[in-house]
Design a protein around this motif. Sequence first.
Motif, short mmCIF file in Angstrom:
data_model
loop_
_atom_site.label_atom_id
_atom_site.label_comp_id
_atom_site.label_asym_id
_atom_site.label_seq_id
_atom_site.Cartn_x
_atom_site.Cartn_y
_atom_site.Cartn_z
N LYS A 2 0.15 -0.62 5.33
CA LYS A 2 -0.57 0.59 5.70
C LYS A 2 0.37 1.55 6.41
O LYS A 2 1.03 1.18 7.38
CB LYS A 2 -1.74 0.24 6.61
CG LYS A 2 -2.56 1.44 6.99
CD LYS A 2 -3.77 1.06 7.81
CE LYS A 2 -4.54 2.33 8.13
NZ LYS A 2 -5.77 2.04 8.85
N ILE A 3 0.43 2.77 5.91
CA ILE A 3 1.26 3.79 6.52
C ILE A 3 0.52 4.32 7.75
O ILE A 3 -0.59 4.85 7.62
CB ILE A 3 1.58 4.93 5.53
CG1 ILE A 3 2.22 4.37 4.25
CG2 ILE A 3 2.47 5.98 6.18
CD1 ILE A 3 3.49 3.56 4.47
N LEU A 53 5.67 1.56 -4.52
CA LEU A 53 4.54 1.59 -3.58
C LEU A 53 3.53 0.49 -3.90
O LEU A 53 3.04 -0.19 -2.99
CB LEU A 53 3.86 2.96 -3.63
CG LEU A 53 4.70 4.14 -3.14
CD1 LEU A 53 3.98 5.46 -3.42
CD2 LEU A 53 5.04 4.01 -1.67
N VAL A 58 1.14 -0.49 -0.83
CA VAL A 58 0.74 0.79 -0.26
C VAL A 58 -0.34 1.40 -1.15
O VAL A 58 -0.12 1.63 -2.33
CB VAL A 58 1.94 1.76 -0.14
CG1 VAL A 58 1.49 3.11 0.39
CG2 VAL A 58 3.02 1.16 0.73
N ALA A 61 -1.01 7.15 0.89
CA ALA A 61 0.13 7.79 1.54
C ALA A 61 0.37 9.15 0.90
O ALA A 61 0.03 9.38 -0.26
CB ALA A 61 1.39 6.94 1.42
N VAL A 83 8.74 3.51 3.53
CA VAL A 83 7.49 2.76 3.67
C VAL A 83 7.56 1.85 4.89
O VAL A 83 6.63 1.81 5.70
CB VAL A 83 7.17 1.94 2.39
CG1 VAL A 83 6.07 0.91 2.65
CG2 VAL A 83 6.77 2.87 1.26
N ALA A 87 5.19 2.23 8.10
CA ALA A 87 4.26 1.15 8.44
C ALA A 87 4.66 0.48 9.76
O ALA A 87 3.98 -0.43 10.22
CB ALA A 87 4.24 0.11 7.33
#
Length: 98
Positions: A2-3, A53, A58, A61, A83, A87
């Motif tokens: 999770k960003i 991603l 991910v 984003a 990333v 994160a």
Amino acid sequence: MKIIQPAFAGTLESSDLQVRIAPNPEGVIDILLDSTVQKQFGAAIETLIREVLSNMGVESASLEIEDKGALDCVIKARVQAAVMRGADSQEIQWSALS
């Protein structure tokens, strides 16, 4: 992954790219690509970015990418670094990076 914060990786030097990543409140992947080789390789670059991603888990984003003719291995490395920074992760998931 999770960003959770804005982050970036890379430079604007020739044969490199800069990736800026941030959380996306809309819950989707949004990619804005500016490349010196956009006409020839823009679709392939975006496909590679989405693959990286996806492999890293991910799902949401916003990415802004300025490409100066980077090779695929550089693109992957820069996206992966952005990333992990976005994160706030220090743990490398080697299986996701291949």
